[in-house]
Design an enzyme around this catalytic site. Structure first.
Site, short mmCIF file in Angstrom:
data_model
loop_
_atom_site.label_atom_id
_atom_site.label_comp_id
_atom_site.label_asym_id
_atom_site.label_seq_id
_atom_site.Cartn_x
_atom_site.Cartn_y
_atom_site.Cartn_z
N GLY A 13 67.86 44.36 65.16
CA GLY A 13 68.70 45.37 64.53
C GLY A 13 67.88 46.48 63.91
CG ASN A 83 67.95 44.32 59.66
OD1 ASN A 83 68.27 44.42 58.48
ND2 ASN A 83 68.34 45.24 60.55
CB SER A 135 74.58 40.45 52.23
OG SER A 135 75.55 41.23 51.55
CE1 TYR A 148 77.22 41.04 57.10
CE2 TYR A 148 77.30 41.25 54.70
CZ TYR A 148 76.64 41.46 55.91
OH TYR A 148 75.42 42.08 55.93
CE LYS A 152 73.93 39.00 56.75
NZ LYS A 152 72.73 39.11 57.61
CB ILE A 181 71.38 49.46 51.32
CG1 ILE A 181 70.89 48.22 50.55
CG2 ILE A 181 70.21 50.30 51.79
CD1 ILE A 181 70.09 48.52 49.31
#
Length: 243
Positions: A13, A83, A135, A148, A152, A181
């Site tokens: 990624g 990533n 994350s 998600y 993680k 980010i």
């Protein structure tokens, strides 16, 4: 310090955002870097052209065939940075089965099988650095990122379980957990002034981070100087997980 001359790295990624910055930082310290992406061979090539001593490798890491193709190009590497991720924003009961599978396959399944594929070469050479990118949503309860966050959190547990097995061979396994980010993924939200202020209000440091805030920590974990760090997680979120 942090000299990676003679080392080879693979960053998944890596065509934009955090992955691209990590790849650039590793290359700047002397590593040969493979820039991986899945959506477009042209995009991979364009990203690699911006990084000295980098090569593109377009492959789908969510499939066994794609991982085999990736390894056929890269061979064994010294540094593996996982990533790449997939993220869908939905209420917890609105995810389709395809969206569930896509997140699990990219964020968790591919991490396991890529570590498994590249670890043997690292063990034989007595050196290896594996870094997964997690994350802040491992900790925060986000109403639209339940799955998600699950992927993680599971990825971190994978790191913690694998790290002791590989440590005797000189191979470290660690996780970094970015907060909010400023990347292409978050561009739509952060370009809205009201939304940006709402996000910043949740961050003790008072600002949204950048990919350049993440890459130095990864560089440390990938270096000789980071060789006594394994099974660890570095939260790089401006304190967001504390609220």
């Amino acid at each position: 310090m942090f000299d990676l001359t003679g080392r080879t790295a693979l960053v998944t990624g890596a065509t934009q955002g955090i992955g691209f910055e990590i790849a650039a930082q590793l290359a700047a310290q002397g590593a040969k870097v493979f820039v991986n992406g899945v959506s477009s061979a042209a995009k991979c090539a364009a990203a690699a052209e911006k990084i000295p001593n980098a090569a593109p490798v377009c492959a789908d890491i969510t499939t066994a065939e794609g991982r085999d193709r990736l390894y056929a190009v890269t061979g064994d590497v010294d540094i593996l940075v996982l990533n790449a991720s997939v993220q869908y924003k939905r209420a917890w009961d609105e995810f389709s089965e395809a969206e569930y599978d896509a997140q699990m396959d990219c964020n968790l399944k591919s991490s396991y099988f890529l570590i498994k594929k590249y670890a043997d070469g690292m063990k034989k050479r007595g050196f290896g650095r594996i870094v997964t990118v997690g994350s802040v949503n491992q900790y925060n309860q986000h109403p639209e990122l339940s799955l998600y966050g699950v992927t993680k959190a599971a990825q971190l547990k994978l790191v913690q379980n694998i790290a002791p097995a590989l440590a005797p061979f000189g191979v470290t396994v660690n996780n970094v957990a970015p907060g909010a980010i400023n990347t292409p993924r978050n561009e739509a939200v952060l370009s809205d002034p009201d939304a940006l202020r709402a996000v910043e209000a949740k961050i003790p440091c008072g600002r949204v981070g950048t990919p350049a805030d993440i890459a130095p920590a990864v560089l440390l974990l990938c270096s000789e100087e980071g060789g006594y760090i394994t099974g660890a997680e570095l939260r790089i979120d401006g304190g967001m997980a504390l609220k």
